[in-house]
Design an enzyme around this catalytic site. Structure first.
Site, PDB file in Angstrom:
ATOM      1  N   GLU A 235       8.339  -1.333  10.863  1.00  0.00           N
ATOM      2  CA  GLU A 235       7.470  -0.438  11.629  1.00  0.00           C
ATOM      3  C   GLU A 235       7.252  -0.902  13.052  1.00  0.00           C
ATOM      4  O   GLU A 235       7.010  -0.082  13.947  1.00  0.00           O
ATOM      5  CB  GLU A 235       6.113  -0.296  10.923  1.00  0.00           C
ATOM      6  CG  GLU A 235       5.244   0.793  11.531  1.00  0.00           C
ATOM      7  CD  GLU A 235       3.902   0.960  10.835  1.00  0.00           C
ATOM      8  OE1 GLU A 235       3.075   1.731  11.343  1.00  0.00           O
ATOM      9  OE2 GLU A 235       3.695   0.317   9.790  1.00  0.00           O
TER      10      GLU A 235
ATOM     11  N   TRP B 201       0.817  -1.215   0.000  1.00  0.00           N
ATOM     12  CA  TRP B 201       0.000   0.000   0.000  1.00  0.00           C
ATOM     13  C   TRP B 201       0.849   1.263   0.000  1.00  0.00           C
ATOM     14  O   TRP B 201       0.310   2.371  -0.126  1.00  0.00           O
ATOM     15  CB  TRP B 201      -0.937  -0.005   1.206  1.00  0.00           C
ATOM     16  CG  TRP B 201      -1.867  -1.176   1.211  1.00  0.00           C
ATOM     17  CD1 TRP B 201      -1.817  -2.264   2.032  1.00  0.00           C
ATOM     18  CD2 TRP B 201      -2.977  -1.404   0.338  1.00  0.00           C
ATOM     19  NE1 TRP B 201      -2.820  -3.151   1.729  1.00  0.00           N
ATOM     20  CE2 TRP B 201      -3.548  -2.647   0.691  1.00  0.00           C
ATOM     21  CE3 TRP B 201      -3.540  -0.672  -0.706  1.00  0.00           C
ATOM     22  CZ2 TRP B 201      -4.653  -3.171   0.039  1.00  0.00           C
ATOM     23  CZ3 TRP B 201      -4.648  -1.197  -1.356  1.00  0.00           C
ATOM     24  CH2 TRP B 201      -5.197  -2.432  -0.981  1.00  0.00           C
TER      25      TRP B 201
ATOM     26  N   ARG C 140       4.844  15.861   8.155  1.00  0.00           N
ATOM     27  CA  ARG C 140       3.461  15.396   8.206  1.00  0.00           C
ATOM     28  C   ARG C 140       2.716  15.843   9.459  1.00  0.00           C
ATOM     29  O   ARG C 140       1.529  16.169   9.401  1.00  0.00           O
ATOM     30  CB  ARG C 140       3.431  13.861   8.126  1.00  0.00           C
ATOM     31  CG  ARG C 140       3.760  13.320   6.749  1.00  0.00           C
ATOM     32  CD  ARG C 140       3.875  11.807   6.785  1.00  0.00           C
ATOM     33  NE  ARG C 140       4.158  11.276   5.452  1.00  0.00           N
ATOM     34  CZ  ARG C 140       4.517  10.018   5.227  1.00  0.00           C
ATOM     35  NH1 ARG C 140       4.639   9.176   6.246  1.00  0.00           N
ATOM     36  NH2 ARG C 140       4.759   9.596   3.999  1.00  0.00           N
TER      37      ARG C 140
ATOM     38  N   SER D 241      10.110   4.962   5.438  1.00  0.00           N
ATOM     39  CA  SER D 241       9.591   3.691   5.938  1.00  0.00           C
ATOM     40  C   SER D 241      10.092   2.493   5.138  1.00  0.00           C
ATOM     41  O   SER D 241      10.586   1.511   5.709  1.00  0.00           O
ATOM     42  CB  SER D 241       8.063   3.721   5.931  1.00  0.00           C
ATOM     43  OG  SER D 241       7.589   4.752   6.764  1.00  0.00           O
TER      44      SER D 241
ATOM     45  N   HIS E 121      -1.490  10.625   8.554  1.00  0.00           N
ATOM     46  CA  HIS E 121      -1.165  11.160   7.233  1.00  0.00           C
ATOM     47  C   HIS E 121      -2.146  12.281   6.930  1.00  0.00           C
ATOM     48  O   HIS E 121      -3.363  12.111   7.062  1.00  0.00           O
ATOM     49  CB  HIS E 121      -1.252  10.083   6.162  1.00  0.00           C
ATOM     50  CG  HIS E 121      -0.547  10.450   4.897  1.00  0.00           C
ATOM     51  ND1 HIS E 121      -1.029  11.419   4.045  1.00  0.00           N
ATOM     52  CD2 HIS E 121       0.615  10.012   4.351  1.00  0.00           C
ATOM     53  CE1 HIS E 121      -0.198  11.555   3.028  1.00  0.00           C
ATOM     54  NE2 HIS E 121       0.812  10.708   3.185  1.00  0.00           N
TER      55      HIS E 121
ATOM     56  N   HIS F  15      -1.825   6.643  10.236  1.00  0.00           N
ATOM     57  CA  HIS F  15      -0.933   6.169   9.175  1.00  0.00           C
ATOM     58  C   HIS F  15       0.137   5.239   9.745  1.00  0.00           C
ATOM     59  O   HIS F  15       0.024   4.022   9.650  1.00  0.00           O
ATOM     60  CB  HIS F  15      -0.310   7.372   8.480  1.00  0.00           C
ATOM     61  CG  HIS F  15       0.458   7.061   7.243  1.00  0.00           C
ATOM     62  ND1 HIS F  15      -0.003   6.209   6.263  1.00  0.00           N
ATOM     63  CD2 HIS F  15       1.669   7.505   6.807  1.00  0.00           C
ATOM     64  CE1 HIS F  15       0.879   6.129   5.283  1.00  0.00           C
ATOM     65  NE2 HIS F  15       1.910   6.899   5.595  1.00  0.00           N
TER      66      HIS F  15
ATOM     67  N   ARG G  51       7.663  10.716  11.747  1.00  0.00           N
ATOM     68  CA  ARG G  51       8.387  10.095  10.638  1.00  0.00           C
ATOM     69  C   ARG G  51       8.597  11.078   9.484  1.00  0.00           C
ATOM     70  O   ARG G  51       7.689  11.826   9.124  1.00  0.00           O
ATOM     71  CB  ARG G  51       7.594   8.904  10.104  1.00  0.00           C
ATOM     72  CG  ARG G  51       7.665   7.664  10.975  1.00  0.00           C
ATOM     73  CD  ARG G  51       6.689   6.617  10.462  1.00  0.00           C
ATOM     74  NE  ARG G  51       6.904   5.357  11.155  1.00  0.00           N
ATOM     75  CZ  ARG G  51       7.511   4.299  10.619  1.00  0.00           C
ATOM     76  NH1 ARG G  51       7.955   4.363   9.385  1.00  0.00           N
ATOM     77  NH2 ARG G  51       7.671   3.198  11.315  1.00  0.00           N
TER      78      ARG G  51
ATOM     79  N   GLU H 157       9.064  15.063  -1.097  1.00  0.00           N
ATOM     80  CA  GLU H 157       7.903  14.911  -0.224  1.00  0.00           C
ATOM     81  C   GLU H 157       8.099  15.737   1.045  1.00  0.00           C
ATOM     82  O   GLU H 157       9.132  16.368   1.251  1.00  0.00           O
ATOM     83  CB  GLU H 157       7.667  13.435   0.104  1.00  0.00           C
ATOM     84  CG  GLU H 157       7.310  12.604  -1.113  1.00  0.00           C
ATOM     85  CD  GLU H 157       6.974  11.173  -0.769  1.00  0.00           C
ATOM     86  OE1 GLU H 157       7.003  10.817   0.421  1.00  0.00           O
ATOM     87  OE2 GLU H 157       6.676  10.396  -1.691  1.00  0.00           O
TER      88      GLU H 157
END
Length: 537
Positions: free
Chosen positions: A371, A48, A286, A387, A237, A347, A382, A121
């Protein structure tokens, strides 16, 4: 009484990026490996992952970018709780880990000239996130690792949930008790158990995580005597596709790479959400973006905001973000002509089982990677796309640690494991738990709500034997929820993903530290001094 037994040098629990990487590395080192998953090998969380892998590759990076800058961005995002040595070690191993992954068949998107395409990002100061299939990086990583595992004849035991670690008389791990889909117990004897079970997203009603993210590894580690830390820091998220206030379970993610390509967050009136909030604006870390959205939603009395990516145009958006585009279309949204409705959702866990960067925990023979582990990389928040990198690096490092510890005679003889008795534990009602955690332990917490959550969870739990997969999962979620709520109650400040509305300031004098938790002899969670872990890099 168990129905069957099997043996290995190391049992790897989980088929995500960390677990499969560990299994492949262990197999290459000559170890007998057995991988266990409660579903099928393809049903982990890795597939995902949309954004990509954050890495600074030699000869393929922005001018002035470096591994050191990547590490600095990681520490900045972590809001004071990253461990500098752990960050440096994991980030420095990133280029080699990605190279190994490509050698195992992973194909990343290419830019003009043959180099890898890179995007930027949230929290990153450079374009250093490599991706595959536009926004399907996790699916490609999983495909490559599964293919390599099958080609390498790595055995995978599907449909078996890990219940608890078994111990030798010394206290070291000596195996694992599992249940099959029919509740039939079995024993896997091994001197090493490597937890790579992923996170705890199913603590909340709405999450980006699949149904399998039920904190299994966290519970196994706590019951085995290991410590957990930073569990109060759960990253929400900021941009998850909003499909209604009653959305439950796994919700479609809108990768922040969309913002990396110039999309901006706006409210219903078209006003920029991130204007003046952070120097990086829409590409802030984030936790900052999720908190800003939450404030704007409260101010405007709405349930969501919008991500405006209409500047990209329909064809460009569909080519670059095919997964997001398909999710939007399914929800009746055309991202080429209208802003995408988004809201924060649970998230990633930032904390977990305390481990070294080599995966060693407080318990001999028990290792953790990915994780489920708290390696010191993430701190209180994070950094985007670290990740997959963490899973690739720590999976390999943990496998090497197992091989080294086994060769040095540090692990237990699994023939001397204790009797494998089925445990009993407090099993809460999952629906009540998810609604309670969403209401009281999401973005914005206070002492009254946290106390109410603990009381509610205690009231809805029944102590009973763990005879089914659901009871094992629900018990794990209950234990993880108690750990999170206990730590969140203790930390009377706001930092990173942990926002206390009754303590809105960050207190570096009192709280710039982690809060390790462990189960005491009576089975209650208690804070402990930071443990000394073997093999700190």
């Amino acid at each position: 009484m168990t129905a069957w037994e099997a043996a290995a040098d190391v049992v790897v629990v989980g088929t995500g990026v960390a677990g499969l990487t560990a299994a492949l590395e262990a197999r290459a080192l000559g170890l007998r490996v057995l991988v266990v998953t409660k579903v099928t090998a393809e049903d982990g969380n890795t597939r995902w992952a949309q954004g990509g892998v954050a890495v600074v590759l030699p000869g393929e990076h922005d001018p002035g970018d470096s591994v050191h800058r990547h590490a600095a961005d990681t520490v900045a995002a972590g809001a004071g709780l990253c461990e500098a040595d752990a960050v440096a070690a994991i980030i420095a191993d990133g280029p080699a880990a990605v190279t190994r992954l490509r050698e195992r068949g992973a194909v990343f998107d290419a830019a003009e000239g043959g180099r890898l395409a890179r995007t930027r990002e949230g929290g990153h100061s450079a374009f250093r996130v490599v991706h595959a299939g536009g926004d399907a990086t996790g699916a490609e990583v999983e495909r490559a690792l599964l293919t390599a595992a099958r080609d390498g004849r790595v055995p995978v035991l599907e449909g078996h949930i890990a219940v608890r670690a078994l111990h030798a008389r010394s206290g070291a791990v000596a195996g694992l008790l599992v249940l099959d889909a029919h509740g039939v117990p079995g024993v896997l004897r091994a001197p090493a158990v490597l937890l790579a079970t992923g996170g705890l997203g199913q603590l909340y009603a709405a999450t980006t995580n699949p149904e399998v993210a039920t904190a299994d590894g966290l519970a196994i580690a706590l019951r085995a005597g290991a410590a957990v830390a930073d569990v109060e820091f759960v990253q929400f998220h900021p941009t998850v596709l909003y499909t209604g206030r009653d959305a439950r379970g796994r919700c479609p993610l809108v990768t922040e790479a969309v913002r990396g390509e110039g999309a901006v967050l706006v409210d219903a009136a078209g006003n920029r959400v991130m204007a003046g909030v952070h120097p990086l604006a829409d590409l802030a870390p984030r936790d900052v973006v999720a908190a800003a959205i939450t404030r704007r939603v409260a101010e405007t009395g709405t349930d969501h905001v919008y991500l405006d990516a209409t500047h990209l145009g329909g064809d460009a958006f569909r080519r670059r973000f095919p997964t997001v585009h398909a999710a939007c279309v399914a929800a009746g949204v055309d991202p080429a002509t209208e802003p995408i409705p988004v809201a924060p959702a649970a998230h990633f866990a930032c904390g977990g089982v305390m481990s070294t960067v080599d995966g060693r925990t407080w318990v001999t023979g028990l290792y953790a990677a990915g994780e489920v582990a708290r390696s010191g990389l993430h701190g209180a928040n994070r950094l985007a796309s670290n990740s997959l990198l963490e899973g690739l690096v720590m999976g390999a490092r943990a496998a090497r640690a197992v091989a080294g510890d086994l060769a040095a005679g540090l692990l237990a003889d699994p023939r001397h494991a204790e009797p494998a008795e089925l445990p009993a534990a407090a099993v809460p009602d999952r629906d009540v738990l998810q609604r309670t955690m969403t209401r009281y332990a999401g973005i914005g917490r206070d002492a009254t709500g946290l106390a109410a959550a603990l009381s509610t969870l205690d009231a809805c739990a029944v102590h009973r034997p763990l005879r089914t997969r659901q009871s094992v999962e629900d018990a794990a979620l209950g234990l993880a929820a108690h750990a999170l709520l206990t730590a969140a109650t203790e930390r009377t400040e706001s930092r990173g993903c942990h926002v206390r509305t009754d303590h809105p300031d960050t207190d570096d004098i009192s709280w710039r530290r982690s809060l390790p938790l462990r189960l005491d002899a009576s089975g209650h969670l208690d804070f402990v001094a930071t443990p000394t872990l073997r093999g700190v890099a």
